[in-house]
Design a protein around this motif. Structure first.
Motif, PDB file in Angstrom:
ATOM      1  N   ASP A  88       0.809  -1.222   0.000  1.00 47.34           N
ATOM      2  CA  ASP A  88       0.000   0.000   0.000  1.00 47.34           C
ATOM      3  C   ASP A  88       0.840   1.269   0.000  1.00 47.34           C
ATOM      4  N   ASN A  89       2.116   1.145   0.386  1.00 43.88           N
ATOM      5  CA  ASN A  89       3.050   2.271   0.404  1.00 43.88           C
ATOM      6  C   ASN A  89       2.701   3.342   1.433  1.00 43.88           C
ATOM      7  N   THR A  90       1.698   3.100   2.267  1.00 44.44           N
ATOM      8  CA  THR A  90       1.371   4.006   3.365  1.00 44.44           C
ATOM      9  C   THR A  90       1.061   3.184   4.610  1.00 44.44           C
ATOM     10  N   ILE A  91       1.271   3.788   5.761  1.00 42.06           N
ATOM     11  CA  ILE A  91       0.887   3.181   7.036  1.00 42.06           C
ATOM     12  C   ILE A  91      -0.137   4.099   7.690  1.00 42.06           C
ATOM     13  N   LYS A  92      -1.297   3.559   7.970  1.00 41.64           N
ATOM     14  CA  LYS A  92      -2.357   4.346   8.596  1.00 41.64           C
ATOM     15  C   LYS A  92      -2.630   3.807   9.997  1.00 41.64           C
ATOM     16  N   THR A  93      -2.526   4.696  10.981  1.00 45.20           N
ATOM     17  CA  THR A  93      -2.817   4.345  12.367  1.00 45.20           C
ATOM     18  C   THR A  93      -3.994   5.180  12.830  1.00 45.20           C
ATOM     19  N   THR A  94      -5.098   4.524  13.168  1.00 41.92           N
ATOM     20  CA  THR A  94      -6.332   5.210  13.546  1.00 41.92           C
ATOM     21  C   THR A  94      -6.635   4.953  15.012  1.00 41.92           C
ATOM     22  N   LEU A  95      -6.822   6.022  15.767  1.00 49.60           N
ATOM     23  CA  LEU A  95      -7.056   5.896  17.208  1.00 49.60           C
ATOM     24  C   LEU A  95      -8.533   6.020  17.535  1.00 49.60           C
ATOM     25  N   LEU A  96      -9.040   5.046  18.298  1.00 49.26           N
ATOM     26  CA  LEU A  96     -10.436   5.067  18.727  1.00 49.26           C
ATOM     27  C   LEU A  96     -10.579   5.510  20.180  1.00 49.26           C
ATOM     28  N   GLU A  97      -9.608   5.127  21.006  1.00 43.59           N
ATOM     29  CA  GLU A  97      -9.717   5.417  22.439  1.00 43.59           C
ATOM     30  C   GLU A  97      -8.319   5.547  23.038  1.00 43.59           C
ATOM     31  N   GLY A  98      -8.127   6.496  23.968  1.00 39.63           N
ATOM     32  CA  GLY A  98      -6.844   6.673  24.630  1.00 39.63           C
ATOM     33  C   GLY A  98      -5.910   7.580  23.842  1.00 39.63           C
ATOM     34  N   ARG A  99      -4.612   7.337  23.959  1.00 37.99           N
ATOM     35  CA  ARG A  99      -3.611   8.115  23.228  1.00 37.99           C
ATOM     36  C   ARG A  99      -2.481   7.193  22.787  1.00 37.99           C
ATOM     37  N   VAL A 100      -1.876   7.540  21.656  1.00 38.00           N
ATOM     38  CA  VAL A 100      -0.714   6.799  21.182  1.00 38.00           C
ATOM     39  C   VAL A 100       0.338   7.780  20.703  1.00 38.00           C
ATOM     40  N   ILE A 122       3.471   8.044  17.990  1.00 35.74           N
ATOM     41  CA  ILE A 122       3.980   7.392  16.787  1.00 35.74           C
ATOM     42  C   ILE A 122       5.294   8.052  16.370  1.00 35.74           C
ATOM     43  N   SER A 123       6.294   7.234  16.125  1.00 40.12           N
ATOM     44  CA  SER A 123       7.590   7.757  15.697  1.00 40.12           C
ATOM     45  C   SER A 123       8.183   6.849  14.631  1.00 40.12           C
ATOM     46  N   ASN A 124       8.968   7.451  13.742  1.00 41.01           N
ATOM     47  CA  ASN A 124       9.603   6.662  12.680  1.00 41.01           C
ATOM     48  C   ASN A 124      11.018   7.123  12.363  1.00 41.01           C
ATOM     49  N   GLY A 125      11.637   7.879  13.284  1.00 38.58           N
ATOM     50  CA  GLY A 125      12.980   8.363  13.045  1.00 38.58           C
ATOM     51  C   GLY A 125      13.025   9.716  12.367  1.00 38.58           C
ATOM     52  N   GLN A 126      11.951  10.059  11.644  1.00 36.51           N
ATOM     53  CA  GLN A 126      11.877  11.342  10.957  1.00 36.51           C
ATOM     54  C   GLN A 126      10.845  12.268  11.588  1.00 36.51           C
ATOM     55  N   SER A 127       9.840  11.675  12.215  1.00 38.76           N
ATOM     56  CA  SER A 127       8.720  12.450  12.721  1.00 38.76           C
ATOM     57  C   SER A 127       8.124  11.766  13.942  1.00 38.76           C
ATOM     58  N   VAL A 128       7.534  12.576  14.835  1.00 41.49           N
ATOM     59  CA  VAL A 128       6.859  12.061  16.029  1.00 41.49           C
ATOM     60  C   VAL A 128       5.501  12.744  16.156  1.00 41.49           C
ATOM     61  N   LYS A 129       4.444  11.946  16.328  1.00 42.19           N
ATOM     62  CA  LYS A 129       3.100  12.492  16.475  1.00 42.19           C
ATOM     63  C   LYS A 129       2.398  11.791  17.637  1.00 42.19           C
ATOM     64  N   ILE A 130       1.557  12.551  18.339  1.00 39.93           N
ATOM     65  CA  ILE A 130       0.712  11.996  19.395  1.00 39.93           C
ATOM     66  C   ILE A 130      -0.736  12.129  18.941  1.00 39.93           C
ATOM     67  N   LEU A 131      -1.443  11.004  18.885  1.00 43.64           N
ATOM     68  CA  LEU A 131      -2.817  11.001  18.392  1.00 43.64           C
ATOM     69  C   LEU A 131      -3.828  11.068  19.525  1.00 43.64           C
ATOM     70  N   LYS A 132      -4.944  11.722  19.222  1.00 48.64           N
ATOM     71  CA  LYS A 132      -6.111  11.723  20.085  1.00 48.64           C
ATOM     72  C   LYS A 132      -7.217  10.936  19.379  1.00 48.64           C
ATOM     73  N   PRO A 133      -8.249  10.483  20.121  1.00 40.72           N
ATOM     74  CA  PRO A 133      -9.334   9.723  19.488  1.00 40.72           C
ATOM     75  C   PRO A 133      -9.942  10.472  18.301  1.00 40.72           C
ATOM     76  N   GLY A 134     -10.196   9.730  17.222  1.00 42.54           N
ATOM     77  CA  GLY A 134     -10.749  10.326  16.016  1.00 42.54           C
ATOM     78  C   GLY A 134      -9.701  10.845  15.061  1.00 42.54           C
ATOM     79  N   GLU A 135      -8.422  10.656  15.387  1.00 42.34           N
ATOM     80  CA  GLU A 135      -7.341  11.101  14.508  1.00 42.34           C
ATOM     81  C   GLU A 135      -6.649   9.899  13.863  1.00 42.34           C
ATOM     82  N   GLN A 136      -6.054  10.165  12.710  1.00 43.66           N
ATOM     83  CA  GLN A 136      -5.349   9.122  11.964  1.00 43.66           C
ATOM     84  C   GLN A 136      -3.995   9.638  11.513  1.00 43.66           C
ATOM     85  N   ALA A 137      -2.949   8.873  11.817  1.00 44.21           N
ATOM     86  CA  ALA A 137      -1.606   9.207  11.357  1.00 44.21           C
ATOM     87  C   ALA A 137      -1.347   8.486  10.043  1.00 44.21           C
TER      88      ALA A 137
END
Length: 392
Positions: free
Chosen positions: A263-275, A277-292
């Motif tokens: 698919d050439n993309t990675i999609k992480t979708t948060l339903l509950e809590g917090r996560v 996400i890091s990949n060496g180039q970028s760091v993001k913190i997701l809230k419910p209803g958000e997708q990295a």
């Protein structure tokens, strides 16, 4: 089945729903369909008031009292929605549903050869133990897989692999960690309950590598493909999901990761809590209803989309394909994994689809619905190669 019979079949399902005699599939159909239309009211714009008034004949009050919709959403106009359902839905058996919106309207079905009657996927996977031995997981596999060194591994008839730690006294600091891997083929899915109580649903063509028993201060697993996680809470021991391009860190939460290599993309979708996400180039913190969203072959920067419909991303876990303005290539890639066919992507036109399809439907039923525009048709060649051709 003509439009009159579609309407009558739909009314029968709704009547059973109101009376409390509907099957689990019918209950899922009614509730999911209304929620879907609640979020996509533009589907109804192509119908006039006369058609709606003529086709509607159901007990809306009774239905409304039984459906528990999110209070933040607007109230469902059940009168319009069930009328549109009478026009739009084609029901195979009692549960097959698909909606397609096109400016040219709905066209007549084209014939599909019987060889397209490919059955849907099932609960099946291959478990690789720490010693390298492989166990095929299906309905014929014995319930008790392993029971030694204080760890019990068992399976249920519902496609669930369960790890139960009976005694941790045999675990010693510095001892080598024993890993297991569960892998689903095309046309397979499976659920795992990890030693810490975390629940993982694996979609088709996916794999999960994990320790037989979590030790140390971090719980870590490796994922390829797609999985939905309900992580057991433990603030002192964060849970990590690693794949070929990123690391997702959680404490206790519900989320979906789609990381298929093709698919050439990675999609992480948060339903509950917090996560995190890091990949060496970028760091993001997701809230419910958000997708990295991370482009694997790009610059590695993770972007975050807000207001994402989690139902679209997790429908597979609930036994549905759910499409929201999805392009045909994306639709077919899901069918390719679930029905274990090979898609010829060279001739796929640019079309968008909206709707829901039960994953237990035969491939021929799904393809008939995709052919409803009248502008495409499907053929199967040797080796289950699915081709998209211009409509006749």
């Amino acid at each position: 089945m003509n439009a009159f019979n579609h309407q009558k079949e739909l009314q029968k399902i709704i009547q059973r729903y109101v009376l409390g005699t509907a099957t689990p599939d019918e209950i899922l159909f009614v509730e999911k369909y209304y929620q879907y239309l609640d979020k996509n009211p533009d589907i109804l714009e192509q119908f006039n008031a006369d058609e709606i008034a003529r086709l509607a004949d159901v007990n809306f009050t009774a239905i409304k009292s039984k459906i528990n919709l999110n209070e933040k959403r607007k109230t469902v106009n059940l009168y319009k929605y069930i009328s549109a359902a009478a026009i739009l839905l084609v029901i195979a058996g009692t549960t097959f549903v698909f909606l397609y919106k096109t400016k040219s309207g709905l066209k007549r079905d084209s014939a599909i050869h019987k060889q397209l009657d490919i059955l849907p996927g099932t609960n099946k996977a291959i478990l690789t133990l720490a010693d390298g031995s492989k166990i095929v997981l299906d309905e014929h596999t014995a319930a008790n897989i392993s029971d030694k060194d204080g760890l019990k591994i068992s399976k249920t008839n519902e496609g669930q692999l369960v790890y139960t730690v009976l005694d941790q006294s045999h675990l010693k600091l510095g001892s080598a960690i024993a890993y297991n891997t569960i892998q689903t083929p095309k046309g397979g899915q499976y659920q795992v309950i990890l030693p810490d109580g975390t629940k993982v649903w694996l979609n088709a063509a996916s794999s999960l590598k994990y320790p037989e028993v979590f030790s140390g201060n971090i719980r870590s697993v490796e994922l390829t493909g797609e999985a939905y996680f309900e992580v057991a809470k433990n603030k002192a021991r964060p849970f990590h999901v690693k794949n070929h391009h990123q690391d997702v860190e959680v404490l206790g939460t519900h989320f979906n990761i789609n990381s298929y290599l093709d698919d050439n993309t990675i999609k992480t979708t948060l339903l509950e809590g917090r996560v995190r996400i890091s990949n060496g180039q970028s760091v993001k913190i997701l809230k419910p209803g958000e997708q990295a969203i991370a482009e694997v072959s790009g610059d590695g920067i993770i972007t975050v989309a807000t207001g994402v419909d989690a139902d679209d991303e997790t429908a597979w876990k609930n036994g549905l394909f759910q499409f929201n303005n999805a392009d045909l290539k994306s639709v077919l890639s899901q069918l390719e994994r679930w029905y274990d066919v090979d898609i010829d992507y060279h001739t796929i036109p640019n079309k968008k689809y909206n709707g829901m399809v039960p994953r237990k439907s035969k491939l021929s039923d799904v393809l008939k619905m995709l052919e409803k525009t009248g502008n495409i048709r499907f053929e199967i060649a040797e080796g289950k190669k699915l081709k998209v051709l211009p409509g006749k």
